[in-house]
Design a protein around this motif. Structure first.
Motif: not given
Length: 252
Positions: A31-32, A67-68, A73-77
């Motif tokens: 979702l994020l 899942d930190w 990793s998601l935000l860094k992408s």
């Protein structure tokens, strides 16, 4: 003959780091990811490697696991660099720290409640730059003027400009300017002028009651009180050499 060392091996100065807030209303990664894709429109430069603070204060976390490492990793992408987590319950602290993130206490509860009650209901899953966040001055402006009180937990940042505040700056608030800071009211919070290294910047207050003042990273606090000549009086802060000097606005 040994060479005399002219520089200290290490120095500690006040530094200003501007970070965006990433407010989560969900922790499901799919979702994020979808929300971030919609927000950025797939533009690879929507964010510019900004520091980010993850705020989980509005998430219903009971029975959910974050899942930190995957979230980081998601935000860094999307070219966001998470550095801390705000409003996390104590039981999450070990996992947050293990993921290389710090714990950010955020604004004091009373200030945060006041801000939330005044703010509209959140809509996106992820938001950036909510209050309290730095308020950048327009690129063409030389002065940022604030006419409303600056509350505890709020930060005002005049990027590349002077900062003028015509209302009270409460304890727990923070003013930052690359130029000088002028407060035409009581200054009870923190004031950091010359944030980009301008040693000629100054801080002026109609009533000096500050918690901390800083010029170009060199700072002074007032746990031991003020000189009676400046406390509750118009005063200015300037840098003389490598020391902070606090004097009346008009010493005559």
């Amino acid at each position: 003959m040994s060479k005399i060392q002219s520089r200290k091996p290490i120095e500690i100065k006040i530094s200003t780091v501007v970070a965006v807030s990433v407010i989560l209303h969900e922790v499901e990664l799919s979702l994020l990811n979808q929300a971030m894709q919609e927000m950025t429109g797939g533009a690879p430069d929507y964010f510019d490697d900004e520091f980010a603070v993850i705020d989980v204060g509005t998430v219903e976390l009971e029975g959910k696991r974050v899942d930190w490492p995957a979230l980081v990793s998601l935000l860094k992408s999307f070219r966001l660099n998470p550095v801390a987590v705000r409003n996390a319950p104590p039981e999450m602290a070990p996992d947050i720290i293990a993921a290389g993130l710090s714990l950010d206490v955020g604004a004091p509860p009373a200030a945060r409640a006041a801000e939330e009650s005044a703010a509209p209901a959140p809509q996106p899953v992820v938001q950036t730059a909510p209050a309290p966040e730095p308020i950048p001055a327009p690129a063409a402006a030389q002065t940022l003027i604030i006419d409303t009180p600056v509350r505890a937990g709020q930060r005002v940042y005049a990027r590349g400009a002077d900062l003028v505040v015509t209302a009270i700056v409460n304890a727990g608030a923070e003013l930052i300017a690359d130029g000088s800071i002028h407060v035409y009211a009581p200054l009870r919070g923190r004031a950091l002028a010359g944030a980009s290294g301008n040693t000629s910047a100054r801080i002026f207050a109609l009533s000096m009651e500050a918690e901390l003042v800083s010029i170009a990273g060199i700072y002074s606090t007032f746990e031991n009180g003020f000189d009676p000549k400046v406390f509750h009086h118009p005063a200015q802060v300037k840098l003389v050499g490598d020391k902070i000097e606090l004097v009346p606005v008009n010493p005559h």
